[in-house]
Scaffold this motif. Structure first.
Motif, PDB file in Angstrom:
ATOM      1  N   UNK A 298       0.814  -1.219   0.000  1.00  0.00           N
ATOM      2  CA  UNK A 298       0.000   0.000   0.000  1.00  0.00           C
ATOM      3  C   UNK A 298       0.847   1.269   0.000  1.00  0.00           C
ATOM      4  N   UNK A 299       1.860   1.288   0.864  1.00  0.00           N
ATOM      5  CA  UNK A 299       2.673   2.502   0.985  1.00  0.00           C
ATOM      6  C   UNK A 299       3.406   2.806  -0.308  1.00  0.00           C
ATOM      7  N   UNK A 300       4.028   1.791  -0.881  1.00  0.00           N
ATOM      8  CA  UNK A 300       4.774   1.999  -2.130  1.00  0.00           C
ATOM      9  C   UNK A 300       3.843   2.418  -3.258  1.00  0.00           C
ATOM     10  N   UNK A 301       2.698   1.736  -3.364  1.00  0.00           N
ATOM     11  CA  UNK A 301       1.758   2.045  -4.456  1.00  0.00           C
ATOM     12  C   UNK A 301       1.266   3.492  -4.362  1.00  0.00           C
ATOM     13  N   UNK A 302       0.900   3.918  -3.191  1.00  0.00           N
ATOM     14  CA  UNK A 302       0.374   5.279  -3.038  1.00  0.00           C
ATOM     15  C   UNK A 302       1.454   6.319  -3.303  1.00  0.00           C
ATOM     16  N   UNK A 303       2.679   6.021  -2.880  1.00  0.00           N
ATOM     17  CA  UNK A 303       3.776   6.950  -3.159  1.00  0.00           C
ATOM     18  C   UNK A 303       4.067   6.992  -4.664  1.00  0.00           C
ATOM     19  N   UNK A 304       3.975   5.819  -5.293  1.00  0.00           N
ATOM     20  CA  UNK A 304       4.215   5.735  -6.746  1.00  0.00           C
ATOM     21  C   UNK A 304       3.178   6.556  -7.505  1.00  0.00           C
ATOM     22  N   UNK A 305       1.907   6.346  -7.206  1.00  0.00           N
ATOM     23  CA  UNK A 305       0.843   7.086  -7.910  1.00  0.00           C
ATOM     24  C   UNK A 305       0.966   8.585  -7.617  1.00  0.00           C
ATOM     25  N   UNK A 306       1.287   8.932  -6.374  1.00  0.00           N
ATOM     26  CA  UNK A 306       1.452  10.335  -6.017  1.00  0.00           C
ATOM     27  C   UNK A 306       2.638  10.992  -6.709  1.00  0.00           C
ATOM     28  N   UNK A 307       3.596  10.201  -7.152  1.00  0.00           N
ATOM     29  CA  UNK A 307       4.784  10.762  -7.785  1.00  0.00           C
ATOM     30  C   UNK A 307       4.637  11.030  -9.275  1.00  0.00           C
ATOM     31  N   UNK A 308       3.528  10.592  -9.861  1.00  0.00           N
ATOM     32  CA  UNK A 308       3.318  10.779 -11.308  1.00  0.00           C
ATOM     33  C   UNK A 308       2.676  12.144 -11.556  1.00  0.00           C
ATOM     34  N   UNK A 309       3.281  12.892 -12.438  1.00  0.00           N
ATOM     35  CA  UNK A 309       2.721  14.191 -12.836  1.00  0.00           C
ATOM     36  C   UNK A 309       1.666  13.916 -13.924  1.00  0.00           C
ATOM     37  N   UNK A 310       0.452  13.620 -13.499  1.00  0.00           N
ATOM     38  CA  UNK A 310      -0.585  13.209 -14.448  1.00  0.00           C
ATOM     39  C   UNK A 310      -0.963  14.308 -15.449  1.00  0.00           C
ATOM     40  N   UNK A 311      -1.077  15.579 -15.037  1.00  0.00           N
ATOM     41  CA  UNK A 311      -1.369  16.605 -16.054  1.00  0.00           C
ATOM     42  C   UNK A 311      -0.308  16.648 -17.158  1.00  0.00           C
ATOM     43  N   UNK A 312       0.952  16.518 -16.779  1.00  0.00           N
ATOM     44  CA  UNK A 312       2.013  16.527 -17.783  1.00  0.00           C
ATOM     45  C   UNK A 312       1.945  15.265 -18.642  1.00  0.00           C
ATOM     46  N   UNK A 313       1.640  14.133 -18.008  1.00  0.00           N
ATOM     47  CA  UNK A 313       1.513  12.879 -18.751  1.00  0.00           C
ATOM     48  C   UNK A 313       0.392  12.980 -19.792  1.00  0.00           C
ATOM     49  N   UNK A 314      -0.754  13.533 -19.383  1.00  0.00           N
ATOM     50  CA  UNK A 314      -1.882  13.683 -20.317  1.00  0.00           C
ATOM     51  C   UNK A 314      -1.503  14.591 -21.478  1.00  0.00           C
ATOM     52  N   UNK A 315      -0.792  15.662 -21.181  1.00  0.00           N
ATOM     53  CA  UNK A 315      -0.385  16.615 -22.222  1.00  0.00           C
ATOM     54  C   UNK A 315       0.553  15.950 -23.233  1.00  0.00           C
ATOM     55  N   UNK A 316       1.541  15.208 -22.710  1.00  0.00           N
ATOM     56  CA  UNK A 316       2.520  14.582 -23.591  1.00  0.00           C
ATOM     57  C   UNK A 316       1.890  13.478 -24.442  1.00  0.00           C
ATOM     58  N   UNK A 317       1.018  12.683 -23.832  1.00  0.00           N
ATOM     59  CA  UNK A 317       0.503  11.499 -24.515  1.00  0.00           C
ATOM     60  C   UNK A 317      -0.704  11.785 -25.396  1.00  0.00           C
TER      61      UNK A 317
END
Length: 521
Positions: A298-317
């Motif tokens: 749980x801890x790793x997964x939540x930190x992983x998801x929290x570390x993704x810049x989703x707005x930037x990912x959406x823009x790039x992809x």
């Protein structure tokens, strides 16, 4: 394929017509003098039977020939129920009985009058076919009539989303009782409706050559406004490059959906074309494998998801074909205030994981090769992870292997992206399907204790606050993250009008073709 016309009041006699009577493929659009709309399917579509069509693009044929009792107002993002073959409707207090007043003066394409008898027969056929959209009427206990134009549908249990099911682009369509008696369901190998129609819509099927071309022709006795084009011709084209060339040369009048970010940007620059990007409920979503050796904790997964810049990912992809979102359920399914992601972006989280829990680990992102957006999201995520020091790779799955690959538990990819949409503009159509193991599209089988019950309570009461609680549970689990709002794309010659009034608020890739007209009409 051949269309069989049935004459009103006569014994049914099949009249096979020759294929492709509507137009010549590749005919150059000639503006207001042109009565044929030439469109393209990029690759084959599934059978345009109204009770089994469940992929999407084939609905451009199905929903032109068939109509349901209700619909969503086209051309606007906020879903609004409107009558189609029903002119009025009412639900009882506990959402178990729904009464409809039917439109009078409507005929099926075989001349059979539309009335109350057609409703039960049409619901029954959907159950008999038992394909994907059959669930929409399986809760129906009884259909009773009061005269020719009054119907009451009684459900086995309360369902606050029943009216939305009827308005869904995949919802039950009304079919001629005459045709149903003549062509009872015997299985897909003997399915008259695979290549013929018996609906009430503005167009009828004419020439069908499955995998090659499809034709529609206006139904002269249609109860509503006359379509802008007399004929519609679809050619099946094998690749985007060919379609782009045909559009540029004016050999095809339009392309609905299909365009990836790169193709869409390219077509925007072509002088004779106009590009469209409509709001939709299609929502590319990150799914995290709960059995992942790397992210199951749980801890790793939540930190992983929290570390993704989703707005930037959406823009790039996704570029011009999507916009980032802060919401959990698709936009317009819930009030925005109760539909917010709970995990905040932490700029340094991935670097911390690279030197900690994910040191010497590799995150694998799997995508279906048929999904250009899935690949773009995986490729850009892995680049983002590698840049932060987290090893990652992106792997494509060929047709037929994607879902089985995700079912391999600890041996499956750690994450995937899936661009889905709800069948209806009801939060129940998304929540149960995507966030519970029994829903069908909970791709890795993630399960959050209490979430299924919360969604069931919300659906029974149609309670936004309960759905909001469910959205919080989904987001806090970090098993899912809604990345973006996909935009429904379309590209048309500038002499085609009505596109902005024809799109569906739920699904991309489908337009109400009867709204399109040559300029000047």
């Amino acid at each position: 394929m051949r269309f069989t016309a049935l004459t009103a009041g006569l014994a049914v006699t099949a009249l096979a017509l020759t294929a492709c009577s509507g137009s010549t493929p590749g005919t150059t659009s000639t503006g207001s003098s042109d009565t044929t709309l030439n469109l393209a399917f990029l690759g084959a579509i599934s059978t345009p039977d109204p009770d089994s069509a469940y992929d999407g693009y084939e609905l451009n044929l199905v929903n032109s020939a068939y109509e349901g009792l209700l619909d969503y107002q086209p051309g606007q993002a906020e879903p609004k129920l409107v009558g189609r073959l029903a002119t009025a409707w009412q639900a009882n207090d506990d959402n178990t009985e729904f009464t409809f007043t039917l439109r009078e003066g409507v005929t099926f394409h075989d001349g059979t009058p539309f009335n109350a008898d057609a409703v039960k027969a049409s619901f029954d056929r959907r159950v008999d076919v038992d394909a994907g959209p059959a669930y929409m009427v399986k809760g129906v206990k009884d259909v009773t009539t009061d005269g020719d134009y009054q119907v009451t549908v009684t459900l086995k249990s309360a369902n606050s989303s029943f009216l939305d099911l009827l308005a869904s682009p995949f919802g039950p369509k009304m079919i001629s009782p005459t045709a149903l008696k003549e062509h009872p369901w015997k299985g897909e190998d003997d399915n008259w409706f695979a290549t013929n129609d018996a609906g009430t819509g503005p167009y009828t099927y004419t020439g069908f050559d499955p995998g090659v071309s499809y034709d529609l022709k206006t139904y002269a006795q249609y109860w509503g406004d006359e379509p802008g084009y007399q004929d519609v011709h679809f050619d099946v084209v094998s690749n985007m490059s060919t379609v782009q060339l045909q559009l540029k040369k004016g050999e095809v009048d339009g392309l609905i959906g299909y365009t990836d970010s790169s193709s869409f940007s390219s077509l925007k620059k072509v002088e004779n074309l106009k590009t469209y990007a409509f709001p939709s409920m299609q929502t590319p979503t990150l799914f995290v494998n709960p059995k992942s050796p790397e992210l199951g904790d749980d801890t790793t997964r939540k930190q992983f998801v929290g570390g993704i810049d989703f707005p930037e990912l959406a823009k790039l992809a996704l570029g011009d074909t999507g916009t980032s979102t802060t919401q959990v359920f698709p936009q317009n399914l819930l009030p925005e205030a109760v539909n917010q992601q709970k995990i905040s972006y932490d700029e340094g989280a991935l670097a911390d994981l690279a030197g900690g829990a994910l040191q010497d680990r590799t995150i694998s992102c799997g995508y279906a090769e048929s999904s250009s957006s899935g690949q773009a999201l995986c490729d850009n995520l892995t680049a983002m992870l590698n840049q932060a020091g987290v090893k990652a790779d992106s792997t494509g799955y060929a047709a037929g292997t994607y879902y089985s690959g995700l079912a391999k538990g600890a041996d499956a990819p750690d994450v995937t992206f899936f661009s889905g949409f709800p069948d209806t503009a009801s939060p129940d159509a998304w929540g149960t399907v995507f966030y519970t193991p029994d829903g069908g599209l909970d791709l890795f089988g993630a399960s959050v204790p209490g979430l299924a019950d919360k969604l069931a309570q919300a659906a029974t009461k149609d309670d936004d606050a309960l759905y909001g609680d469910a959205a919080s549970m989904v987001s806090e689990s970090a098993y899912w993250y809604s990345v973006a709002n996909s935009l429904g794309t379309a590209v048309f010659q500038k002499d085609v009008t009505g596109v902005e009034e024809s799109w569906n608020p739920v699904i991309t890739g489908v337009l109400q073709l009867a709204h399109l007209s040559p300029s000047g009409d």
